[in-house]
Design a protein around this motif. Structure first.
Motif, mmCIF file in Angstrom:
data_model
loop_
_atom_site.group_PDB
_atom_site.id
_atom_site.type_symbol
_atom_site.label_atom_id
_atom_site.label_comp_id
_atom_site.label_asym_id
_atom_site.label_seq_id
_atom_site.Cartn_x
_atom_site.Cartn_y
_atom_site.Cartn_z
ATOM 1 N N ALA A 77 0.813 -1.216 0.000
ATOM 2 C CA ALA A 77 0.000 0.000 0.000
ATOM 3 C C ALA A 77 0.848 1.268 0.000
ATOM 4 O O ALA A 77 0.464 2.266 -0.627
ATOM 5 C CB ALA A 77 -0.931 0.007 1.216
ATOM 6 N N LEU A 78 1.999 1.249 0.663
ATOM 7 C CA LEU A 78 2.811 2.464 0.748
ATOM 8 C C LEU A 78 3.261 2.957 -0.634
ATOM 9 O O LEU A 78 3.016 4.115 -0.985
ATOM 10 C CB LEU A 78 4.009 2.232 1.674
ATOM 11 C CG LEU A 78 3.674 2.103 3.167
ATOM 12 C CD1 LEU A 78 4.910 1.725 3.966
ATOM 13 C CD2 LEU A 78 3.083 3.383 3.702
ATOM 14 N N PRO A 79 3.908 2.116 -1.463
ATOM 15 C CA PRO A 79 4.307 2.631 -2.783
ATOM 16 C C PRO A 79 3.129 2.852 -3.727
ATOM 17 O O PRO A 79 3.128 3.809 -4.518
ATOM 18 C CB PRO A 79 5.252 1.547 -3.309
ATOM 19 C CG PRO A 79 4.899 0.307 -2.572
ATOM 20 C CD PRO A 79 4.441 0.756 -1.223
ATOM 21 N N VAL A 80 2.111 1.977 -3.673
ATOM 22 C CA VAL A 80 0.966 2.136 -4.576
ATOM 23 C C VAL A 80 0.235 3.445 -4.290
ATOM 24 O O VAL A 80 -0.071 4.232 -5.204
ATOM 25 C CB VAL A 80 0.001 0.935 -4.449
ATOM 26 C CG1 VAL A 80 -1.303 1.212 -5.180
ATOM 27 C CG2 VAL A 80 0.654 -0.323 -5.009
ATOM 28 N N THR A 81 -0.039 3.694 -3.022
ATOM 29 C CA THR A 81 -0.727 4.927 -2.666
ATOM 30 C C THR A 81 0.159 6.142 -2.924
ATOM 31 O O THR A 81 -0.340 7.209 -3.314
ATOM 32 C CB THR A 81 -1.152 4.893 -1.188
ATOM 33 O OG1 THR A 81 -1.893 3.697 -0.940
ATOM 34 C CG2 THR A 81 -2.014 6.090 -0.851
ATOM 35 N N GLY A 82 1.469 5.974 -2.724
ATOM 36 C CA GLY A 82 2.383 7.067 -3.027
ATOM 37 C C GLY A 82 2.309 7.473 -4.492
ATOM 38 O O GLY A 82 2.315 8.674 -4.820
ATOM 39 N N LEU A 83 2.209 6.484 -5.375
ATOM 40 C CA LEU A 83 2.081 6.783 -6.806
ATOM 41 C C LEU A 83 0.787 7.534 -7.105
ATOM 42 O O LEU A 83 0.768 8.470 -7.916
ATOM 43 C CB LEU A 83 2.148 5.483 -7.615
ATOM 44 C CG LEU A 83 3.513 4.798 -7.702
ATOM 45 C CD1 LEU A 83 3.377 3.432 -8.365
ATOM 46 C CD2 LEU A 83 4.499 5.670 -8.474
#
Length: 295
Positions: free
Chosen positions: A58-64
């Motif tokens: 979730a951290l990188p996906v939401t960051g994108l």
């Protein structure tokens, strides 16, 4: 208001996509989680392993998804991704540490059926950095001319460190109470509210000590250090109180210890107001975090 709706939509969408990817990878490529699932299945902790897997996705996906929203509102993209990398590394390093400590928590089929405490503890500790990402707060915006990016990042990291430490301290206090063996009947005095209270105070002390060097000038650093010492003294006094009350477990059943132990920490605050010598050790203070830290 439009930017806020976009941030919420990006956070919700990212969390749902991460959940779908977690389920898909778990079903199609279970070997990716071989170590975590093997450890989890020793005490049926598969759900807790999936919490870590979801957070790491979730951290990188939401960051994108938050990046174009942050660009639209003029936030600093590079600094935001540096913070996201730090959050991701924190969650990654916490995973093996959590399984070293999971023996302190009751098994899912243990007495009282309180096995969900371990999963709740994981959620509390990683919840702040995950929230900072899902809400887009990691992408800082310099709103006023007198502000600078360094000050914005310091304020954000200070709030995150303090809040994470407070919640982590509560977890430590709760785990210590659940695993208190001497005597076993004294454990209720160290769980609720005692364990939560002294854990919160000790966690706050640690958070403010760590946050002190992040402050921009000597005066705020001294204030943060003094606040940390206040929380540390109160936390130590609360722990000593709970330990003393728990010794009643040698002569009283657990329910009787709970009856005495629940009001004991609150009585300590009342007595601190009346007696000056105790007031030097025990003082009621709330954890203060700037609203802008997660704005």
């Amino acid at each position: 208001m439009r930017d806020l709706r976009l941030r919420i939509a990006a956070g919700v969408t990212g969390s749902v996509i991460a959940l779908a990817l977690t389920v898909l990878l778990t079903v199609s490529r279970p070997e990716l989680f071989e170590w975590a699932l093997a450890k989890a299945e020793e005490r049926d902790r598969t759900g807790e392993a999936l919490i870590f897997a979801w957070a790491l996705i979730a951290l990188p996906v939401t960051g994108l998804l938050q990046t174009p929203v942050a660009r639209r509102r003029g936030a600093r993209i590079g600094a935001g991704w540096v913070l996201l990398a730090g959050y991701w590394l924190f969650v990654l390093l916490l995973a093996p540490a959590a399984w070293q400590a999971e023996g302190l928590f009751p098994a899912p089929d243990g007495p009282g059926k309180s096995g969900g405490v371990f999963g709740a503890a994981i959620g509390l500790v990683i919840g702040t950095p995950v929230y900072a990402t899902l809400s887009g707060a990691a992408f800082r915006t310099v709103r006023r001319p007198e502000e600078n990016l360094g000050g914005q990042v310091r304020g954000h990291v200070t709030g995150l460190v303090v809040l994470t430490s407070v919640l982590g301290g509560a977890v430590v206090g709760l785990a210590y109470g659940l695993g208190f063996p001497l005597p076993a009947a004294g454990a209720p005095a160290l769980i609720l509210p005692g364990g939560i209270l002294w854990g919160l105070h000790v966690g706050a002390a640690l958070g403010y000590f760590v946050a002190a060097p992040l402050q921009p000038s000597p005066a705020p650093r001294r204030t943060a250090t003094a606040t940390a010492l206040t929380f540390a003294r109160t936390g130590a006094a609360l722990l000593a109180c709970c330990l003393c009350v728990s010794q009643l477990g040698w002569v009283l059943p657990g329910w009787a210890v709970a009856v005495v132990g629940v009001p004991a920490p609150f009585l300590l605050f009342v007595c601190a107001v009346r007696w000056e010598w105790l007031g030097r050790w025990v003082s009621f203070r709330t954890v203060e975090i700037s609203k802008e830290a997660f704005a």
